[in-house]
Write a protein that holds these residues in place. Structure first.
Motif, PDB file in Angstrom:
ATOM      1  N   GLU A  76     -24.429  13.275 -16.504  1.00 44.02           N
ATOM      2  CA  GLU A  76     -24.317  14.632 -17.009  1.00 44.02           C
ATOM      3  C   GLU A  76     -24.349  14.645 -18.530  1.00 44.02           C
ATOM      4  N   GLU A  77     -24.813  15.755 -19.073  1.00 38.05           N
ATOM      5  CA  GLU A  77     -24.864  15.907 -20.515  1.00 38.05           C
ATOM      6  C   GLU A  77     -23.470  16.187 -21.050  1.00 38.05           C
ATOM      7  N   VAL A  78     -23.101  15.516 -22.102  1.00 41.39           N
ATOM      8  CA  VAL A  78     -21.785  15.710 -22.700  1.00 41.39           C
ATOM      9  C   VAL A  78     -21.945  16.117 -24.152  1.00 41.39           C
ATOM     10  N   ASP A  79     -20.932  16.781 -24.671  1.00 41.98           N
ATOM     11  CA  ASP A  79     -20.942  17.173 -26.079  1.00 41.98           C
ATOM     12  C   ASP A  79     -20.560  15.980 -26.940  1.00 41.98           C
ATOM     13  N   VAL A  80     -21.289  15.805 -28.030  1.00 41.13           N
ATOM     14  CA  VAL A  80     -21.011  14.717 -28.965  1.00 41.13           C
ATOM     15  C   VAL A  80     -20.480  15.327 -30.247  1.00 41.13           C
ATOM     16  N   ILE A  81     -19.337  14.841 -30.676  1.00 40.20           N
ATOM     17  CA  ILE A  81     -18.728  15.329 -31.915  1.00 40.20           C
ATOM     18  C   ILE A  81     -18.743  14.190 -32.915  1.00 40.20           C
ATOM     19  N   ASP A  82     -19.432  14.406 -34.033  1.00 41.60           N
ATOM     20  CA  ASP A  82     -19.478  13.398 -35.083  1.00 41.60           C
ATOM     21  C   ASP A  82     -18.254  13.541 -35.970  1.00 41.60           C
TER      22      ASP A  82
END
Length: 91
Positions: A76-82
């Protein structure tokens, strides 16, 4: 008060082991066996399952729950936080 459970062909499920409570296999031992693969569903609630060795069982659908495979969750697509490195510069 039973909620109807629906299973599809190919689903992975866990089977409730009611003997754990009767014969004292330990409090911390899991009460669920499996995973098994659903190979047939019947209208009155019986589910035919198969283990990895090829053994086939017919069980009541209320003794089963879906097995959530962690490998499928990685697809599944997940949110990436830099994260930004904020270093303090003294003046």
């Amino acid at each position: 008060r039973l909620k109807p459970k629906t299973f599809n062909l190919g689903d992975k499920v866990l089977l409730f082991n009611s003997r754990v409570k009767l014969f004292g296999h330990g409090k911390l031992r899991s009460k669920w066996l499996g995973p098994y693969h659903v190979i047939n569903t019947l209208s009155h609630g019986a589910i035919t399952i198969q283990d990895d060795n090829g053994n086939i069982f017919k069980v009541n659908g209320q003794r089963l729950k879906l097995f959530l495979d962690h490998n499928n969750a990685l697809d599944e697509e997940v949110d990436v936080i830099d994260l930004v490195d904020r270093t303090f510069i003294s003046n």
